[in-house]
Design an enzyme around this catalytic site. Structure first.
Site, PDB file in Angstrom:
ATOM      1  N   GLY A 151      -4.408   0.032   2.507  1.00 22.43           N
ATOM      2  CA  GLY A 151      -4.658   1.442   2.822  1.00 22.43           C
ATOM      3  C   GLY A 151      -3.965   2.325   1.803  1.00 22.43           C
ATOM      4  O   GLY A 151      -3.815   1.949   0.640  1.00 22.43           O
ATOM      5  N   ARG A 152      -3.536   3.491   2.278  1.00 18.23           N
ATOM      6  CA  ARG A 152      -2.896   4.446   1.350  1.00 18.23           C
ATOM      7  C   ARG A 152      -1.676   3.832   0.670  1.00 18.23           C
ATOM      8  O   ARG A 152      -1.550   3.852  -0.558  1.00 18.23           O
ATOM      9  CB  ARG A 152      -2.480   5.713   2.113  1.00 18.23           C
ATOM     10  CG  ARG A 152      -3.631   6.604   2.512  1.00 18.23           C
ATOM     11  CD  ARG A 152      -3.158   7.704   3.431  1.00 18.23           C
ATOM     12  NE  ARG A 152      -2.733   7.136   4.707  1.00 18.23           N
ATOM     13  CZ  ARG A 152      -3.387   7.310   5.863  1.00 18.23           C
ATOM     14  NH1 ARG A 152      -4.442   8.084   5.912  1.00 18.23           N
ATOM     15  NH2 ARG A 152      -2.965   6.745   6.977  1.00 18.23           N
ATOM     16  N   ILE A 153      -0.751   3.278   1.483  1.00 21.03           N
ATOM     17  CA  ILE A 153       0.494   2.749   0.899  1.00 21.03           C
ATOM     18  C   ILE A 153       0.208   1.471   0.106  1.00 21.03           C
ATOM     19  O   ILE A 153       0.716   1.297  -1.011  1.00 21.03           O
ATOM     20  CB  ILE A 153       1.550   2.512   1.999  1.00 21.03           C
ATOM     21  CG1 ILE A 153       1.930   3.852   2.641  1.00 21.03           C
ATOM     22  CG2 ILE A 153       2.793   1.820   1.432  1.00 21.03           C
ATOM     23  CD1 ILE A 153       2.809   3.746   3.878  1.00 21.03           C
ATOM     24  N   SER A 173      -7.639  -7.016   3.527  1.00 23.42           N
ATOM     25  CA  SER A 173      -7.762  -5.795   4.328  1.00 23.42           C
ATOM     26  C   SER A 173      -8.958  -5.932   5.250  1.00 23.42           C
ATOM     27  O   SER A 173      -9.766  -6.842   5.080  1.00 23.42           O
ATOM     28  CB  SER A 173      -7.934  -4.588   3.404  1.00 23.42           C
ATOM     29  OG  SER A 173      -7.402  -3.435   4.004  1.00 23.42           O
ATOM     30  N   ARG A 174      -9.082  -5.026   6.201  1.00 26.92           N
ATOM     31  CA  ARG A 174     -10.228  -5.133   7.114  1.00 26.92           C
ATOM     32  C   ARG A 174     -11.527  -4.796   6.397  1.00 26.92           C
ATOM     33  O   ARG A 174     -12.555  -5.392   6.644  1.00 26.92           O
ATOM     34  CB  ARG A 174     -10.042  -4.171   8.286  1.00 26.92           C
ATOM     35  CG  ARG A 174      -9.089  -4.673   9.323  1.00 26.92           C
ATOM     36  CD  ARG A 174      -9.059  -3.739  10.486  1.00 26.92           C
ATOM     37  NE  ARG A 174      -8.817  -2.347  10.070  1.00 26.92           N
ATOM     38  CZ  ARG A 174      -8.438  -1.393  10.869  1.00 26.92           C
ATOM     39  NH1 ARG A 174      -8.265  -1.650  12.132  1.00 26.92           N
ATOM     40  NH2 ARG A 174      -8.236  -0.160  10.424  1.00 26.92           N
ATOM     41  N   ALA A 230       6.134  -2.300   6.311  1.00 23.04           N
ATOM     42  CA  ALA A 230       5.207  -1.779   7.327  1.00 23.04           C
ATOM     43  C   ALA A 230       5.956  -1.489   8.627  1.00 23.04           C
ATOM     44  O   ALA A 230       6.557  -0.426   8.782  1.00 23.04           O
ATOM     45  CB  ALA A 230       4.079  -2.777   7.526  1.00 23.04           C
ATOM     46  N   ARG A 231       5.948  -2.446   9.525  1.00 21.32           N
ATOM     47  CA  ARG A 231       6.724  -2.373  10.768  1.00 21.32           C
ATOM     48  C   ARG A 231       7.233  -3.778  11.043  1.00 21.32           C
ATOM     49  O   ARG A 231       6.557  -4.773  10.735  1.00 21.32           O
ATOM     50  CB  ARG A 231       5.853  -1.910  11.948  1.00 21.32           C
ATOM     51  CG  ARG A 231       5.577  -0.426  11.978  1.00 21.32           C
ATOM     52  CD  ARG A 231       6.803   0.408  12.363  1.00 21.32           C
ATOM     53  NE  ARG A 231       6.507   1.831  12.453  1.00 21.32           N
ATOM     54  CZ  ARG A 231       6.640   2.697  11.451  1.00 21.32           C
ATOM     55  NH1 ARG A 231       7.055   2.293  10.271  1.00 21.32           N
ATOM     56  NH2 ARG A 231       6.382   3.984  11.639  1.00 21.32           N
ATOM     57  N   GLU A 260      14.385  -3.468  15.593  1.00 23.23           N
ATOM     58  CA  GLU A 260      15.116  -2.403  14.939  1.00 23.23           C
ATOM     59  C   GLU A 260      15.841  -1.518  15.944  1.00 23.23           C
ATOM     60  O   GLU A 260      15.233  -1.177  16.967  1.00 23.23           O
ATOM     61  CB  GLU A 260      14.060  -1.557  14.196  1.00 23.23           C
ATOM     62  CG  GLU A 260      14.534  -0.959  12.933  1.00 23.23           C
ATOM     63  CD  GLU A 260      13.371  -0.389  12.141  1.00 23.23           C
ATOM     64  OE1 GLU A 260      12.462  -1.158  11.795  1.00 23.23           O
ATOM     65  OE2 GLU A 260      13.389   0.806  11.894  1.00 23.23           O
ATOM     66  N   HIS A 278      15.447   0.899   6.817  1.00 26.29           N
ATOM     67  CA  HIS A 278      14.239   1.710   7.021  1.00 26.29           C
ATOM     68  C   HIS A 278      14.266   2.987   6.164  1.00 26.29           C
ATOM     69  O   HIS A 278      14.232   4.102   6.676  1.00 26.29           O
ATOM     70  CB  HIS A 278      14.048   2.060   8.506  1.00 26.29           C
ATOM     71  CG  HIS A 278      12.624   2.319   8.871  1.00 26.29           C
ATOM     72  ND1 HIS A 278      12.063   1.914  10.053  1.00 26.29           N
ATOM     73  CD2 HIS A 278      11.634   2.944   8.192  1.00 26.29           C
ATOM     74  CE1 HIS A 278      10.797   2.290  10.101  1.00 26.29           C
ATOM     75  NE2 HIS A 278      10.514   2.915   8.962  1.00 26.29           N
ATOM     76  N   GLY A 280      12.003   3.806   3.831  1.00 24.39           N
ATOM     77  CA  GLY A 280      10.693   4.106   3.237  1.00 24.39           C
ATOM     78  C   GLY A 280      10.466   5.556   2.837  1.00 24.39           C
ATOM     79  O   GLY A 280      10.122   5.840   1.695  1.00 24.39           O
TER      80      GLY A 280
END
Ligand code: NAP
Length: 311
Positions: A151-153, A173-174, A230-231, A260, A278, A280
């Site tokens: 995606g964007r990132i 990616s999807r 990401a997460r 986290e 974290h 980012g």
């Protein structure tokens, strides 16, 4: 109500535009806090870690009709439950892209070049001087990076890797992407088997939970490095620790953690892991831009205009 302190410029604009309900604690909203906040305010500006789970939206007659999230990731909000309660949600895409991609590159470089380990050694007074075979890491330029979630990132990371480091790009990616540089779309298995670096850039959703688990680490090359900006829960942290301890993979660069802010002691003890808190989007300019974007959405909602960034 703004749930956490934001850059002064954003707080000043918010105070000029809205009647602000003050929140002095600088910790995430608990579910009880969230239920109370939804009863008290028209618009809530929440962020990472605020417990906006399905049960928070079960109460009758919540006053709140909008969540103007500060951040692109909104996995702390049950968006379906919010919609069922008549509450719209917005986020702050774009504002975070470059800063987060920069941190991904920092993690690739720090982990491959053992920068954290080197710095820890120097600060401990244990550096005895330059040595031809000291702190030998992995070369980054020209290597192959696989991006999971283009995606964007993901695309901003690929751009840096391609133009800045002559890296070959693969991605999973999807949907296929039209990109201005060469990039090979691959299934996740082929990507894991063929890349020197693997970067996670997917949102946290039920589909991406533990996307990287024991079977996936087995597919990676032994010299490969995993980066997660990401997460935390897109990676099975226990499986990652096992893969690092057994040298199934060479290293990991992490900005996010499954539970986290808890970071397992086993991870802390691993020299081949770079661990950032974290970071980012943590620049003055970006956090200010994110704040203004969240406010733009809140103001559009208040004024009955179309929302710039609905999720
Ligand atoms: P984005 O533009 O929506 O990109 C996400 C990409 O992931 C999309 O290309 C999407 O595919 C793909 N994707 C979604 N589910 C997938 C799956 N199951 N398998 C493979 N690919 C999948 O979002 P973004 O702005 O790049 O942000 C990505 C995430 O980064 C955010 O959700 C947030 O959690 C995280 N983040 C972290 C930090 C930090 O501080 N570390 C900062 C900002 C963001 P499609 O294109 O086909 O939809």
């Amino acid at each position: 109500m703004i749930t956490r302190r934001l850059p002064a410029e954003v707080e000043e604009r918010a105070a000029a535009e809205f009647e602000l309900v003050p929140r002095v604690e600088n910790r995430p909203l608990s579910e009880d806090d969230a239920i109370a906040a939804l009863q008290e305010v028209d618009i809530l500006l929440p962020t990472l870690g605020d417990a906006l789970s399905a049960q928070v939206f079960e109460g009758e007659n919540a006053r709140c009709k909008m969540l103007a999230n500060f951040g692109v990731g909104y996995n702390h909000i049950d968006v379906t439950a919010a919609a069922n309660a008549g509450i719209v949600v917005t986020n702050t895409p774009g504002a975070v892209t470059d800063a987060t991609a920069d941190i991904a590159m920092a993690l690739i470089l720090m982990t491959a070049r053992r920068a954290g380990e080197g710095e820890r050694t120097l600060r401990a007074g244990q550096w005895t001087g330059w040595h031809p075979v000291q702190f030998l890491g992995h070369h980054v330029s020209g290597k192959r990076v696989g991006i999971i979630g283009m995606g964007r990132i993901g695309q901003a990371i690929a751009k840096r890797a391609h133009y800045g480091f002559d890296m070959q790009i693969a991605y999973s990616s999807r949907s296929p992407k039209e990109l201005p540089f060469p990039a090979e779309p691959l299934g996740m298995g082929d990507l894991l088997e063929s890349c020197d670096f693997v970067v996670m850039a997917v949102p946290a959703t039920p589909e991406t939970h533990h996307l990287m688990g024991p079977a996936q680490f087995e597919q990676m090359k032994p010299h490969a490095i995993l980066v997660n900006i990401a997460r935390g829960d897109v990676v099975d942290e226990t499986a990652l620790i096992n893969a690092l301890q057994s040298r199934q993979i060479a290293g990991a660069g992490l900005d996010v953690y499954e539970f986290e802010p808890k970071v397992p002691q086993a991870l802390i003890e691993l020299q081949n892991a770079t661990l950032l808190p974290h970071l980012g989007t943590a620049t003055e300019e970006v956090r200010t831009a994110m704040g203004h974007m969240a406010l733009d959405n809140a103001i559009a909602f208040r004024d009955g205009r179309p929302l710039p960034n609905p999720v």
